[in-house]
Design a protein around this motif. Structure first.
Motif, PDB file in Angstrom:
ATOM      1  N   GLY A   9      18.746  30.476  30.516  1.00  0.00           N
ATOM      2  CA  GLY A   9      18.762  30.246  31.956  1.00  0.00           C
ATOM      3  C   GLY A   9      17.974  31.342  32.649  1.00  0.00           C
ATOM      4  O   GLY A   9      16.946  31.788  32.137  1.00  0.00           O
ATOM      5  N   LYS A  10      18.508  31.798  33.773  1.00  0.00           N
ATOM      6  CA  LYS A  10      17.797  32.867  34.487  1.00  0.00           C
ATOM      7  C   LYS A  10      18.824  33.851  35.028  1.00  0.00           C
ATOM      8  O   LYS A  10      19.786  33.466  35.696  1.00  0.00           O
ATOM      9  CB  LYS A  10      16.993  32.257  35.638  1.00  0.00           C
ATOM     10  N   ALA A  11      18.614  35.130  34.733  1.00  0.00           N
ATOM     11  CA  ALA A  11      19.558  36.158  35.170  1.00  0.00           C
ATOM     12  C   ALA A  11      19.362  36.490  36.644  1.00  0.00           C
ATOM     13  O   ALA A  11      18.259  36.373  37.180  1.00  0.00           O
ATOM     14  CB  ALA A  11      19.365  37.421  34.330  1.00  0.00           C
ATOM     15  N   ALA A  12      20.453  36.861  37.285  1.00  0.00           N
ATOM     16  CA  ALA A  12      20.372  37.309  38.687  1.00  0.00           C
ATOM     17  C   ALA A  12      21.649  38.074  39.017  1.00  0.00           C
ATOM     18  O   ALA A  12      22.666  37.915  38.333  1.00  0.00           O
ATOM     19  CB  ALA A  12      20.217  36.105  39.621  1.00  0.00           C
ATOM     20  N   HIS A  13      21.624  38.870  40.070  1.00  0.00           N
ATOM     21  CA  HIS A  13      22.803  39.615  40.527  1.00  0.00           C
ATOM     22  C   HIS A  13      23.781  38.602  41.119  1.00  0.00           C
ATOM     23  O   HIS A  13      23.398  37.809  41.982  1.00  0.00           O
ATOM     24  CB  HIS A  13      22.368  40.640  41.581  1.00  0.00           C
ATOM     25  N   SER A  14      25.024  38.652  40.654  1.00  0.00           N
ATOM     26  CA  SER A  14      25.955  37.620  41.095  1.00  0.00           C
ATOM     27  C   SER A  14      26.378  37.799  42.555  1.00  0.00           C
ATOM     28  O   SER A  14      26.908  36.877  43.172  1.00  0.00           O
ATOM     29  CB  SER A  14      27.194  37.631  40.201  1.00  0.00           C
ATOM     30  N   GLY A  15      26.128  38.992  43.129  1.00  0.00           N
ATOM     31  CA  GLY A  15      26.475  39.219  44.520  1.00  0.00           C
ATOM     32  C   GLY A  15      25.276  39.052  45.430  1.00  0.00           C
ATOM     33  O   GLY A  15      25.323  38.310  46.414  1.00  0.00           O
ATOM     34  N   LEU A  16      24.178  39.683  45.051  1.00  0.00           N
ATOM     35  CA  LEU A  16      23.016  39.686  45.947  1.00  0.00           C
ATOM     36  C   LEU A  16      22.172  38.431  45.870  1.00  0.00           C
ATOM     37  O   LEU A  16      21.668  37.940  46.875  1.00  0.00           O
ATOM     38  CB  LEU A  16      22.119  40.901  45.604  1.00  0.00           C
ATOM     39  N   ASP A  17      22.022  37.914  44.624  1.00  0.00           N
ATOM     40  CA  ASP A  17      21.066  36.806  44.415  1.00  0.00           C
ATOM     41  C   ASP A  17      21.684  35.620  43.701  1.00  0.00           C
ATOM     42  O   ASP A  17      21.058  35.029  42.825  1.00  0.00           O
ATOM     43  CB  ASP A  17      19.888  37.312  43.549  1.00  0.00           C
ATOM     44  N   PHE A  18      22.910  35.276  44.054  1.00  0.00           N
ATOM     45  CA  PHE A  18      23.600  34.233  43.294  1.00  0.00           C
ATOM     46  C   PHE A  18      22.748  32.975  43.157  1.00  0.00           C
ATOM     47  O   PHE A  18      22.634  32.383  42.087  1.00  0.00           O
ATOM     48  CB  PHE A  18      24.947  33.884  43.943  1.00  0.00           C
ATOM     49  N   ASP A  19      22.124  32.566  44.239  1.00  0.00           N
ATOM     50  CA  ASP A  19      21.380  31.299  44.214  1.00  0.00           C
ATOM     51  C   ASP A  19      20.070  31.374  43.438  1.00  0.00           C
ATOM     52  O   ASP A  19      19.438  30.357  43.184  1.00  0.00           O
ATOM     53  CB  ASP A  19      21.123  30.805  45.647  1.00  0.00           C
ATOM     54  N   LYS A  20      19.672  32.583  43.072  1.00  0.00           N
ATOM     55  CA  LYS A  20      18.419  32.681  42.296  1.00  0.00           C
ATOM     56  C   LYS A  20      18.673  32.589  40.790  1.00  0.00           C
ATOM     57  O   LYS A  20      17.734  32.504  40.007  1.00  0.00           O
ATOM     58  CB  LYS A  20      17.707  33.993  42.622  1.00  0.00           C
ATOM     59  N   GLY A  21      19.940  32.651  40.388  1.00  0.00           N
ATOM     60  CA  GLY A  21      20.247  32.605  38.954  1.00  0.00           C
ATOM     61  C   GLY A  21      20.439  31.181  38.459  1.00  0.00           C
ATOM     62  O   GLY A  21      20.712  30.263  39.240  1.00  0.00           O
TER      63      GLY A  21
END
Ligand SMILES: [Zn+2]
Length: 406
Positions: free
Chosen positions: A222-234
């Protein structure tokens, strides 16, 4: 040595032979093994006390050497198939004056127990049971080969009534990758294959069908992202994998004996990171060969629910199913007839576990499996073999070797 019983019959008996005469003779031969019951148990103890985990070449080779010596003492010609990463596979040929195809006695010398298991799980004889690592699976089977051959030689003036080949592989418990071709080549030259894996259940049924076994790994990216700052980018690989696992579970068809078990999952890095990776490993079992191809196609055809995730599936059905062919059924009937003369009813069973018998049966060579020891707890801490069952198992094996046509 005890006196040997009467002269052996000249030919494999036909059904028309006088039942009375046959039964006396066969019971004499059974008595030979009854008198040697403790010797058979002692052989098993010796084999159990040499630990032989699949992943320890040195340990397995030590047992191989000892067995080569034991089979040579019985007139066999032994040779090793040298293997780098596993123990060497042991082949022993017993030539005879009588030509014809040999019977292949198939087994494995490796066990699932790591070196040192004997300390916590010592070999013990108590209450009519011999317990210890590999006692049932399948050091008792190897001991039965040795003693059955010994019996046949005693009754046939130090020779065998027909050619016999023994193959003991070193990697059965880890998939038989390095031995499969050797097993198949020898099977092709043989009249029948007798597999000395443990019997099924407390009544000692032989195995006339085994499921095919496959192993697959599904990797999701998948794609990693910060769960707080960028939730929708993951793009969560774990969520995708969870949906795939549900889809995979729906492929199970118990009526057809088709099962898939996701036995292992992993993924993610930390709770506050949308996971970019997740992996599931699964075990597939099939009763029919055509189901193996079908399930392979379905697994490879899995599509991501989240198009932004990528799926990668690897694996295969590496043991084809052992289907109950006419040849296998015939061999079972023959064994059941012998057992009847020995005074017991030999049952047959279809089981979910695979063995090297799967390879030989799927080549169309008549194969009878589960001719080894009777007991309980293969691969478990209470593994044991029942000592009182050993004589008649040895007698059955000896009679089968002598009477398989070819
Ligand atoms: Zn086994």
């Amino acid at each position: 040595m005890k006196k040997s019983p009467k002269k052996p019959r000249k030919k494999p008996q036909s059904r028309k032979q006088a039942p009375q005469a046959v039964s006396t003779e066969i019971l004499n031969r059974l008595r030979f093994f009854v008198e040697r019951r403790d010797a058979i148990a002692e052989t098993i103890r010796q084999l159990v006390e040499i630990e032989s985990p699949s992943d320890n070449k040195q340990a397995v080779d030590r047992l191989g050497e000892l067995l080569a010596g034991r089979f040579e003492a019985l007139g066999g010609h032994s040779k090793f198939h040298r293997i780098q990463n596993f123990g060497d596979h042991l082949q022993v040929d017993f030539a005879t004056e009588r030509n014809g195809k040999p019977v292949l006695l198939l087994g494995h010398i490796d066990t699932v127990y790591p070196l040192g298991t004997l300390t916590a799980m010592p070999c013990r004889i108590a209450d009519g049971r011999l317990s210890g690592p590999g006692a049932l699976d399948m050091k008792s089977g190897i001991a039965l080969m040795l003693h059955a051959i010994d019996g046949l030689r005693t009754w046939h003036s130090d020779s065998l009534p027909r050619p016999v080949t023994v193959l003991l592989v070193s990697d059965e418990e880890v998939g038989s990758d390095s031995s499969r071709r050797i097993t198949e080549n020898l099977a092709r030259k043989s009249a029948a294959v007798l597999v000395l894996e443990p019997a099924y259940g407390s009544k000692g049924a032989v195995k006339t069908a085994r499921k095919g076994v496959g192993e697959y790994t599904l990797k999701v990216t998948g794609k990693a992202a910060h769960s707080g700052l960028d939730f929708d980018k993951g793009e969560s690989a774990i969520v995708e994998l969870a949906r795939q696992i549900t889809a995979i579970s729906k492929l199970v068809d118990l009526k057809r004996g088709l099962t898939l078990n996701v036995g292992l999952v992993s993924g993610g890095t930390r709770t506050n990171v949308i996971p970019a990776q997740a992996t599931a490993s699964l075990d597939v079992r099939v009763v029919r060969m055509k189901d193996a191809a079908g399930i392979d196609r379905q697994l490879r055809g899995l599509k991501p629910f989240n198009r932004k995730c990528k799926l990668e599936i690897t694996g295969a059905v590496n043991r084809p199913p052992m289907e109950r062919t006419a040849g296998i059924a015939g061999l079972y009937r023959q064994a059941a007839e012998i057992a009847k003369q020995l005074g017991w009813t030999l049952e047959e069973a279809a089981v979910g576990g695979g063995s090297d018998g799967n390879f030989t049966a799927s080549l169309g060579i008549p194969t009878l499996d589960g001719l080894g020891g009777v007991g309980e707890g293969a691969h478990a801490t209470h593994e044991f073999v029942t000592i009182s069952e050993l004589p008649r198992r040895a007698a059955l094996l000896a009679e089968l070797i002598a009477s398989v046509p070819g």
